[in-house]
Design an enzyme around this catalytic site. Structure first.
Site, mmCIF file in Angstrom:
data_model
loop_
_atom_site.group_PDB
_atom_site.id
_atom_site.type_symbol
_atom_site.label_atom_id
_atom_site.label_comp_id
_atom_site.label_asym_id
_atom_site.label_seq_id
_atom_site.Cartn_x
_atom_site.Cartn_y
_atom_site.Cartn_z
ATOM 1 N N LYS A 246 2.786 -16.054 -0.272
ATOM 2 C CA LYS A 246 3.163 -16.375 -1.653
ATOM 3 C C LYS A 246 4.682 -16.571 -1.654
ATOM 4 O O LYS A 246 5.412 -16.026 -2.493
ATOM 5 C CB LYS A 246 2.717 -15.219 -2.583
ATOM 6 C CG LYS A 246 2.854 -15.490 -4.050
ATOM 7 C CD LYS A 246 1.785 -16.395 -4.618
ATOM 8 C CE LYS A 246 2.039 -16.676 -6.083
ATOM 9 N NZ LYS A 246 1.217 -17.762 -6.627
ATOM 10 N N ASP B 220 -12.762 -9.769 1.542
ATOM 11 C CA ASP B 220 -13.979 -9.512 0.750
ATOM 12 C C ASP B 220 -14.550 -10.825 0.230
ATOM 13 O O ASP B 220 -15.764 -11.031 0.228
ATOM 14 C CB ASP B 220 -13.668 -8.591 -0.447
ATOM 15 C CG ASP B 220 -13.819 -7.111 -0.102
ATOM 16 O OD1 ASP B 220 -13.675 -6.768 1.087
ATOM 17 O OD2 ASP B 220 -14.062 -6.297 -1.011
ATOM 18 N N ASP C 23 -6.795 -8.024 2.321
ATOM 19 C CA ASP C 23 -7.844 -7.155 1.790
ATOM 20 C C ASP C 23 -8.721 -7.947 0.816
ATOM 21 O O ASP C 23 -9.958 -7.918 0.883
ATOM 22 C CB ASP C 23 -7.152 -5.993 1.052
ATOM 23 C CG ASP C 23 -8.021 -4.750 0.962
ATOM 24 O OD1 ASP C 23 -9.154 -4.786 1.467
ATOM 25 O OD2 ASP C 23 -7.560 -3.755 0.384
ATOM 26 N N ASP D 121 -3.094 -18.224 -3.727
ATOM 27 C CA ASP D 121 -3.988 -18.578 -4.843
ATOM 28 C C ASP D 121 -4.801 -19.822 -4.509
ATOM 29 O O ASP D 121 -6.009 -19.886 -4.772
ATOM 30 C CB ASP D 121 -3.233 -18.728 -6.177
ATOM 31 C CG ASP D 121 -1.801 -19.204 -6.024
ATOM 32 O OD1 ASP D 121 -1.281 -19.180 -4.902
ATOM 33 O OD2 ASP D 121 -1.198 -19.617 -7.033
ATOM 34 N N TYR E 181 0.841 -1.199 0.000
ATOM 35 C CA TYR E 181 0.000 0.000 0.000
ATOM 36 C C TYR E 181 0.876 1.248 0.000
ATOM 37 O O TYR E 181 1.462 1.636 1.017
ATOM 38 C CB TYR E 181 -0.997 -0.068 1.170
ATOM 39 C CG TYR E 181 -2.079 -1.082 0.839
ATOM 40 C CD1 TYR E 181 -1.745 -2.417 0.616
ATOM 41 C CD2 TYR E 181 -3.393 -0.711 0.667
ATOM 42 C CE1 TYR E 181 -2.695 -3.344 0.250
ATOM 43 C CE2 TYR E 181 -4.357 -1.646 0.305
ATOM 44 C CZ TYR E 181 -3.995 -2.960 0.095
ATOM 45 O OH TYR E 181 -4.939 -3.886 -0.270
#
Ligand code: NAD
Length: 351
Positions: A183, A244, A240, A216, A130
Protein backbone atom coordinates in the site's frame (compact mmCIF):
# COMPACT_ATOMS: atom_id res chain seq x y z
CA UNK A 1 12.07 -37.85 15.70
CA UNK A 2 9.88 -36.42 18.48
CA UNK A 3 7.54 -33.66 17.27
CA UNK A 4 6.02 -31.24 19.78
CA UNK A 5 2.22 -31.29 19.48
CA UNK A 6 0.15 -28.45 20.97
CA UNK A 7 -3.56 -29.14 20.29
CA UNK A 8 -4.79 -25.65 21.32
CA UNK A 9 -8.38 -24.55 21.94
CA UNK A 10 -11.84 -25.11 20.44
CA UNK A 11 -11.68 -27.68 17.63
CA UNK A 12 -7.89 -27.87 18.08
CA UNK A 13 -7.83 -31.18 20.02
CA UNK A 14 -10.23 -32.83 17.51
CA UNK A 15 -8.36 -31.84 14.37
CA UNK A 16 -5.02 -32.63 16.06
CA UNK A 17 -6.20 -36.17 16.90
CA UNK A 18 -7.28 -36.58 13.27
CA UNK A 19 -3.95 -35.23 12.00
CA UNK A 20 -1.91 -37.57 14.20
CA UNK A 21 -3.97 -40.53 12.94
CA UNK A 22 -2.92 -39.67 9.37
CA UNK A 23 0.71 -39.00 10.35
CA UNK A 24 0.93 -42.29 12.31
CA UNK A 25 -0.14 -44.13 9.20
CA UNK A 26 2.40 -42.27 7.03
CA UNK A 27 5.14 -42.74 9.62
CA UNK A 28 4.57 -46.51 9.66
CA UNK A 29 4.41 -46.80 5.89
CA UNK A 30 7.46 -44.64 5.11
CA UNK A 31 9.43 -45.59 8.25
CA UNK A 32 9.70 -41.99 9.41
CA UNK A 33 10.03 -42.90 13.11
CA UNK A 34 7.74 -40.06 14.19
CA UNK A 35 6.87 -39.74 17.88
CA UNK A 36 4.74 -37.16 19.67
CA UNK A 37 5.44 -34.97 22.69
CA UNK A 38 1.88 -33.75 23.27
CA UNK A 39 1.32 -30.86 25.70
CA UNK A 40 -1.55 -28.64 26.73
CA UNK A 41 -1.61 -24.92 26.06
CA UNK A 42 -4.34 -22.27 25.84
CA UNK A 43 -7.45 -22.11 27.99
CA UNK A 44 -6.61 -25.48 29.63
CA UNK A 45 -3.25 -24.31 31.03
CA UNK A 46 -4.58 -20.82 31.77
CA UNK A 47 -6.94 -22.44 34.27
CA UNK A 48 -4.48 -24.99 35.64
CA UNK A 49 -1.17 -23.08 35.51
CA UNK A 50 -2.08 -19.42 35.05
CA UNK A 51 -0.63 -19.12 31.53
CA UNK A 52 -1.81 -19.98 28.03
CA UNK A 53 1.82 -20.79 27.15
CA UNK A 54 3.68 -22.20 30.18
CA UNK A 55 7.49 -21.74 30.28
CA UNK A 56 7.99 -25.52 30.12
CA UNK A 57 6.14 -25.64 26.78
CA UNK A 58 8.19 -22.74 25.40
CA UNK A 59 11.36 -24.57 26.43
CA UNK A 60 10.13 -27.77 24.72
CA UNK A 61 9.40 -25.69 21.60
CA UNK A 62 12.99 -24.41 21.54
CA UNK A 63 14.31 -28.00 21.60
CA UNK A 64 11.78 -29.65 19.25
CA UNK A 65 12.79 -30.58 15.67
CA UNK A 66 9.30 -29.51 14.58
CA UNK A 67 6.00 -28.33 16.06
CA UNK A 68 2.33 -28.96 15.27
CA UNK A 69 0.13 -26.19 16.66
CA UNK A 70 -3.66 -26.38 16.72
CA UNK A 71 -5.72 -23.19 16.51
CA UNK A 72 -5.98 -21.04 19.63
CA UNK A 73 -8.91 -18.95 20.87
CA UNK A 74 -6.86 -15.87 21.76
CA UNK A 75 -9.86 -13.57 21.47
CA UNK A 76 -10.88 -15.08 24.83
CA UNK A 77 -7.44 -14.75 26.44
CA UNK A 78 -6.90 -12.17 29.20
CA UNK A 79 -4.06 -9.61 28.99
CA UNK A 80 -0.52 -10.92 28.96
CA UNK A 81 -0.04 -9.76 32.56
CA UNK A 82 -2.88 -12.14 33.50
CA UNK A 83 -1.33 -15.07 31.63
CA UNK A 84 -2.85 -14.55 28.19
CA UNK A 85 -0.01 -15.11 25.72
CA UNK A 86 -0.89 -15.75 22.08
CA UNK A 87 1.11 -18.97 21.45
CA UNK A 88 1.38 -18.43 17.72
CA UNK A 89 2.69 -14.85 18.03
CA UNK A 90 5.08 -15.85 20.82
CA UNK A 91 6.48 -18.86 18.92
CA UNK A 92 6.93 -16.72 15.81
CA UNK A 93 8.96 -14.07 17.62
CA UNK A 94 10.93 -16.29 20.03
CA UNK A 95 11.82 -18.95 17.44
CA UNK A 96 12.25 -16.46 14.58
CA UNK A 97 9.51 -18.11 12.51
CA UNK A 98 9.25 -15.10 10.22
CA UNK A 99 7.84 -16.81 7.10
CA UNK A 100 4.17 -17.74 7.18
CA UNK A 101 3.70 -19.83 4.05
CA UNK A 102 0.07 -20.30 3.01
CA UNK A 103 -0.78 -22.20 -0.17
CA UNK A 104 -4.28 -21.95 -1.63
CA UNK A 105 -5.21 -24.68 -4.08
CA UNK A 106 -8.57 -25.75 -5.51
CA UNK A 107 -8.59 -29.40 -4.49
CA UNK A 108 -12.13 -30.19 -5.64
CA UNK A 109 -11.69 -29.14 -9.28
CA UNK A 110 -12.28 -25.42 -9.63
CA UNK A 111 -12.63 -22.99 -6.72
CA UNK A 112 -15.65 -20.98 -5.55
CA UNK A 113 -15.37 -18.47 -8.41
CA UNK A 114 -15.29 -21.29 -11.01
CA UNK A 115 -11.61 -20.64 -11.67
CA UNK A 116 -8.73 -22.90 -10.70
CA UNK A 117 -6.58 -21.65 -7.79
CA UNK A 118 -2.96 -22.65 -7.23
CA UNK A 119 -0.94 -19.98 -5.48
CA UNK A 120 1.16 -19.51 -2.34
CA UNK A 121 1.12 -16.47 -0.05
CA UNK A 122 4.35 -15.57 1.77
CA UNK A 123 3.48 -13.42 4.76
CA UNK A 124 6.08 -11.85 7.04
CA UNK A 125 4.66 -12.64 10.49
CA UNK A 126 6.98 -11.27 13.17
CA UNK A 127 6.34 -7.55 12.79
CA UNK A 128 3.87 -5.25 10.95
CA UNK A 129 0.72 -4.10 12.73
CA UNK A 130 0.59 -6.98 15.22
CA UNK A 131 0.85 -5.29 18.60
CA UNK A 132 1.96 -8.43 20.45
CA UNK A 133 5.12 -8.82 18.40
CA UNK A 134 6.31 -5.48 17.05
CA UNK A 135 7.99 -4.12 20.19
CA UNK A 136 11.02 -5.25 22.20
CA UNK A 137 9.21 -4.19 25.36
CA UNK A 138 5.56 -3.23 25.72
CA UNK A 139 2.92 -3.41 22.99
CA UNK A 140 2.59 -1.56 19.72
CA UNK A 141 -0.87 -0.32 20.62
CA UNK A 142 -1.84 2.23 23.25
CA UNK A 143 -4.47 4.79 24.34
CA UNK A 144 -3.26 8.30 25.11
CA UNK A 145 -6.84 9.26 26.08
CA UNK A 146 -10.06 7.35 26.67
CA UNK A 147 -11.27 8.21 23.17
CA UNK A 148 -8.07 7.80 21.16
CA UNK A 149 -6.17 4.61 20.28
CA UNK A 150 -2.89 4.42 18.38
CA UNK A 151 -1.36 1.36 16.71
CA UNK A 152 2.23 1.27 15.49
CA UNK A 153 3.35 -0.72 12.45
CA UNK A 154 6.92 -1.99 12.35
CA UNK A 155 8.64 -2.74 9.02
CA UNK A 156 12.32 -3.66 8.81
CA UNK A 157 14.49 -4.06 5.72
CA UNK A 158 15.88 -7.31 7.13
CA UNK A 159 12.51 -9.07 7.45
CA UNK A 160 11.25 -7.71 4.10
CA UNK A 161 14.41 -9.03 2.50
CA UNK A 162 14.15 -12.45 4.15
CA UNK A 163 10.49 -13.05 3.29
CA UNK A 164 11.11 -11.90 -0.30
CA UNK A 165 13.97 -14.36 -0.65
CA UNK A 166 11.76 -17.24 0.54
CA UNK A 167 9.09 -16.25 -2.02
CA UNK A 168 11.61 -16.05 -4.89
CA UNK A 169 13.15 -19.41 -3.95
CA UNK A 170 9.70 -21.05 -4.07
CA UNK A 171 8.83 -19.24 -7.31
CA UNK A 172 11.90 -20.77 -8.95
CA UNK A 173 10.42 -24.23 -8.27
CA UNK A 174 6.92 -23.14 -9.35
CA UNK A 175 5.72 -20.87 -12.18
CA UNK A 176 8.48 -18.26 -11.78
CA UNK A 177 6.36 -15.28 -10.83
CA UNK A 178 6.31 -13.22 -7.62
CA UNK A 179 3.63 -10.59 -6.93
CA UNK A 180 4.56 -8.08 -4.22
CA UNK A 181 1.44 -6.72 -2.48
CA UNK A 182 1.71 -3.32 -0.77
CA UNK A 183 0.00 0.00 0.00
CA UNK A 184 2.94 2.23 -0.89
CA UNK A 185 0.56 4.78 -2.43
CA UNK A 186 -0.45 5.69 1.15
CA UNK A 187 2.21 4.12 3.36
CA UNK A 188 5.00 5.72 1.31
CA UNK A 189 7.81 5.19 3.78
CA UNK A 190 7.06 1.80 5.36
CA UNK A 191 5.69 0.00 2.29
CA UNK A 192 8.24 1.94 0.22
CA UNK A 193 10.90 0.16 2.29
CA UNK A 194 9.16 -3.18 1.68
CA UNK A 195 9.14 -2.58 -2.09
CA UNK A 196 12.78 -1.45 -2.05
CA UNK A 197 13.80 -4.77 -0.50
CA UNK A 198 11.60 -6.91 -2.78
CA UNK A 199 13.11 -5.20 -5.84
CA UNK A 200 16.61 -5.69 -4.45
CA UNK A 201 16.04 -9.42 -3.93
CA UNK A 202 14.45 -9.69 -7.41
CA UNK A 203 17.80 -8.70 -8.95
CA UNK A 204 19.24 -12.00 -7.69
CA UNK A 205 16.48 -13.92 -9.51
CA UNK A 206 16.48 -12.72 -13.13
CA UNK A 207 14.60 -15.88 -14.13
CA UNK A 208 11.60 -14.90 -11.94
CA UNK A 209 9.13 -12.19 -12.98
CA UNK A 210 8.33 -9.53 -10.37
CA UNK A 211 4.86 -8.01 -10.43
CA UNK A 212 3.59 -5.35 -7.96
CA UNK A 213 -0.01 -4.80 -6.86
CA UNK A 214 -1.71 -2.41 -4.42
CA UNK A 215 -3.51 -4.47 -1.77
CA UNK A 216 -7.06 -3.22 -2.43
CA UNK A 217 -6.79 -3.99 -6.15
CA UNK A 218 -5.25 -7.34 -5.24
CA UNK A 219 -8.32 -8.30 -3.18
CA UNK A 220 -10.47 -7.76 -6.29
CA UNK A 221 -8.05 -9.39 -8.73
CA UNK A 222 -7.93 -12.57 -6.62
CA UNK A 223 -11.68 -12.95 -7.10
CA UNK A 224 -11.57 -11.95 -10.78
CA UNK A 225 -8.82 -14.34 -11.82
CA UNK A 226 -6.71 -16.17 -9.20
CA UNK A 227 -4.87 -18.04 -11.97
CA UNK A 228 -2.87 -14.84 -12.69
CA UNK A 229 -0.95 -15.39 -9.45
CA UNK A 230 1.77 -17.81 -8.42
CA UNK A 231 3.80 -16.61 -5.38
CA UNK A 232 2.53 -13.57 -3.47
CA UNK A 233 4.80 -11.80 -0.98
CA UNK A 234 3.46 -9.28 1.50
CA UNK A 235 3.47 -8.01 5.09
CA UNK A 236 1.76 -9.41 8.15
CA UNK A 237 -1.77 -7.98 8.06
CA UNK A 238 -2.26 -7.90 4.28
CA UNK A 239 -1.02 -11.51 4.14
CA UNK A 240 -3.35 -12.60 6.93
CA UNK A 241 -6.41 -11.17 5.17
CA UNK A 242 -5.51 -12.13 1.60
CA UNK A 243 -4.64 -15.70 2.57
CA UNK A 244 -8.11 -16.26 4.07
CA UNK A 245 -9.61 -14.79 0.90
CA UNK A 246 -7.45 -16.99 -1.33
CA UNK A 247 -8.24 -20.14 0.69
CA UNK A 248 -11.95 -19.48 0.64
CA UNK A 249 -11.85 -18.85 -3.11
CA UNK A 250 -9.98 -22.13 -3.50
CA UNK A 251 -12.89 -23.99 -1.91
CA UNK A 252 -12.92 -23.42 1.86
CA UNK A 253 -10.88 -21.92 4.67
CA UNK A 254 -10.86 -25.43 6.17
CA UNK A 255 -8.71 -26.69 3.26
CA UNK A 256 -5.70 -24.45 3.66
CA UNK A 257 -2.39 -25.73 4.99
CA UNK A 258 0.11 -23.34 6.54
CA UNK A 259 3.52 -23.34 8.17
CA UNK A 260 5.46 -20.66 9.93
CA UNK A 261 9.13 -21.24 9.33
CA UNK A 262 12.52 -19.74 10.02
CA UNK A 263 16.06 -20.82 9.23
CA UNK A 264 16.20 -23.15 12.23
CA UNK A 265 12.64 -24.18 13.08
CA UNK A 266 9.24 -24.85 11.57
CA UNK A 267 5.72 -25.04 12.97
CA UNK A 268 2.68 -26.50 11.20
CA UNK A 269 -0.41 -24.46 11.95
CA UNK A 270 -3.94 -24.59 10.54
CA UNK A 271 -4.85 -21.37 8.76
CA UNK A 272 -8.28 -21.07 10.38
CA UNK A 273 -9.19 -20.28 13.99
CA UNK A 274 -10.47 -22.40 16.88
CA UNK A 275 -14.08 -22.46 15.56
CA UNK A 276 -15.74 -22.52 19.01
CA UNK A 277 -19.17 -22.64 17.30
CA UNK A 278 -18.58 -26.27 16.19
CA UNK A 279 -16.32 -27.44 19.02
CA UNK A 280 -16.97 -31.00 20.26
CA UNK A 281 -19.40 -31.87 17.45
CA UNK A 282 -17.06 -33.97 15.28
CA UNK A 283 -17.88 -31.63 12.38
CA UNK A 284 -14.57 -29.81 11.93
CA UNK A 285 -12.64 -30.35 8.73
CA UNK A 286 -9.10 -31.46 9.71
CA UNK A 287 -7.69 -30.95 6.19
CA UNK A 288 -6.01 -27.64 6.99
CA UNK A 289 -3.96 -29.09 9.87
CA UNK A 290 -3.22 -32.33 8.00
CA UNK A 291 -1.88 -30.37 5.00
CA UNK A 292 0.07 -28.10 7.37
CA UNK A 293 1.67 -31.20 8.91
CA UNK A 294 2.54 -32.42 5.40
CA UNK A 295 4.27 -29.07 4.77
CA UNK A 296 6.22 -29.58 8.00
CA UNK A 297 7.33 -33.00 6.69
CA UNK A 298 8.60 -31.29 3.49
CA UNK A 299 10.54 -28.80 5.61
CA UNK A 300 12.03 -31.63 7.74
CA UNK A 301 12.96 -33.54 4.57
CA UNK A 302 15.05 -30.61 3.32
CA UNK A 303 16.49 -29.78 6.74
CA UNK A 304 17.59 -33.33 7.64
CA UNK A 305 18.16 -34.76 4.13
CA UNK A 306 15.38 -37.29 4.65
CA UNK A 307 13.72 -37.78 1.23
CA UNK A 308 11.24 -40.26 2.73
CA UNK A 309 9.67 -37.36 4.63
CA UNK A 310 9.03 -35.55 1.34
CA UNK A 311 7.56 -38.72 -0.20
CA UNK A 312 5.24 -39.11 2.79
CA UNK A 313 4.13 -35.46 2.43
CA UNK A 314 3.29 -35.96 -1.24
CA UNK A 315 1.31 -39.13 -0.52
CA UNK A 316 -0.65 -37.40 2.28
CA UNK A 317 -1.52 -34.54 -0.07
CA UNK A 318 -2.58 -37.05 -2.75
CA UNK A 319 -4.76 -38.91 -0.21
CA UNK A 320 -6.48 -35.64 0.76
CA UNK A 321 -7.09 -34.79 -2.90
CA UNK A 322 -8.59 -38.25 -3.52
CA UNK A 323 -10.83 -38.03 -0.45
CA UNK A 324 -12.13 -34.62 -1.53
CA UNK A 325 -13.08 -35.80 -5.02
CA UNK A 326 -16.30 -37.41 -3.82
CA UNK A 327 -19.04 -35.60 -1.88
CA UNK A 328 -19.52 -38.84 0.11
CA UNK A 329 -16.09 -38.57 1.69
CA UNK A 330 -16.11 -34.88 2.60
CA UNK A 331 -16.79 -33.18 5.94
CA UNK A 332 -20.02 -31.17 6.57
CA UNK A 333 -18.43 -27.77 5.76
CA UNK A 334 -18.02 -29.07 2.18
CA UNK A 335 -21.50 -30.58 2.05
CA UNK A 336 -20.35 -34.07 3.05
CA UNK A 337 -21.41 -36.42 5.84
CA UNK A 338 -18.11 -37.68 7.30
CA UNK A 339 -17.18 -36.55 10.80
CA UNK A 340 -13.70 -35.30 11.67
CA UNK A 341 -12.32 -38.67 12.81
CA UNK A 342 -14.06 -40.70 10.08
CA UNK A 343 -12.58 -38.37 7.44
CA UNK A 344 -9.11 -38.82 8.94
CA UNK A 345 -9.56 -42.61 8.99
CA UNK A 346 -10.59 -42.52 5.34
CA UNK A 347 -7.55 -40.37 4.39
CA UNK A 348 -5.22 -42.65 6.40
CA UNK A 349 -6.65 -45.63 4.54
CA UNK A 350 -5.64 -44.03 1.21
CA UNK A 351 -1.96 -43.77 2.27
P1 NAD B 1 -12.57 -19.28 12.79
O1 NAD B 1 -11.59 -19.48 11.69
O2 NAD B 1 -12.32 -20.05 14.05
O3 NAD B 1 -14.05 -19.65 12.28
C1 NAD B 1 -14.68 -18.96 11.21
C2 NAD B 1 -15.80 -19.84 10.66
O4 NAD B 1 -15.22 -20.92 9.93
C3 NAD B 1 -16.65 -20.49 11.77
O5 NAD B 1 -17.99 -20.55 11.33
C4 NAD B 1 -16.09 -21.89 11.92
O6 NAD B 1 -17.03 -22.85 12.36
C5 NAD B 1 -15.60 -22.18 10.50
N1 NAD B 1 -14.43 -23.05 10.51
C6 NAD B 1 -13.15 -22.69 10.84
N2 NAD B 1 -12.35 -23.75 10.75
C7 NAD B 1 -13.11 -24.79 10.34
C8 NAD B 1 -12.84 -26.16 10.06
N3 NAD B 1 -11.62 -26.68 10.19
N4 NAD B 1 -13.86 -26.95 9.68
C9 NAD B 1 -15.10 -26.46 9.53
N5 NAD B 1 -15.42 -25.17 9.77
C10 NAD B 1 -14.43 -24.34 10.18
O7 NAD B 1 -12.62 -17.72 13.09
P2 NAD B 1 -13.28 -16.94 14.33
O8 NAD B 1 -14.55 -17.63 14.75
O9 NAD B 1 -13.31 -15.56 13.88
O10 NAD B 1 -12.20 -17.05 15.48
C11 NAD B 1 -12.31 -17.94 16.60
C12 NAD B 1 -11.04 -17.82 17.44
O11 NAD B 1 -9.92 -18.29 16.70
C13 NAD B 1 -10.69 -16.37 17.86
O12 NAD B 1 -10.23 -16.41 19.19
C14 NAD B 1 -9.56 -15.98 16.93
O13 NAD B 1 -8.70 -15.03 17.49
C15 NAD B 1 -8.85 -17.33 16.78
N6 NAD B 1 -8.00 -17.49 15.58
C16 NAD B 1 -6.91 -18.28 15.75
C17 NAD B 1 -6.09 -18.55 14.66
C18 NAD B 1 -4.94 -19.47 14.89
O14 NAD B 1 -4.78 -20.02 15.97
N7 NAD B 1 -4.08 -19.69 13.91
C19 NAD B 1 -6.38 -18.02 13.40
C20 NAD B 1 -7.53 -17.24 13.25
C21 NAD B 1 -8.34 -16.98 14.35
Amino acid sequence: MKILVLPGDGIGPEITKATLAVLDRASGKFKLGLEWDQRDIGLVTLKAQGSTLPDSVMEAARQAPGIILGPVDHLQYPAREQGGINPSGELRVKLDLFANIRPAKSRMGVGLTSKPVDLVIFRECTEGFYADRNMFFGRGEFMPTEDMAIAVRKVTARQCNRISRVAFEWARKRRKKVTAVHKANVLHISDGLFLREVRKVAQDYPDVELDEKIVDAMAALLVRDPSRFDCIVTGNMFGDILSDEASEISGSLGLAGSTMAGDEACCAQAQHGSAPDIQGQDRANPTSLILSAAMLLEWLAARHQRPEFARAAQVIEGAIDSALQSADTRTPDLGGKLGTQAFAKHVAGLI
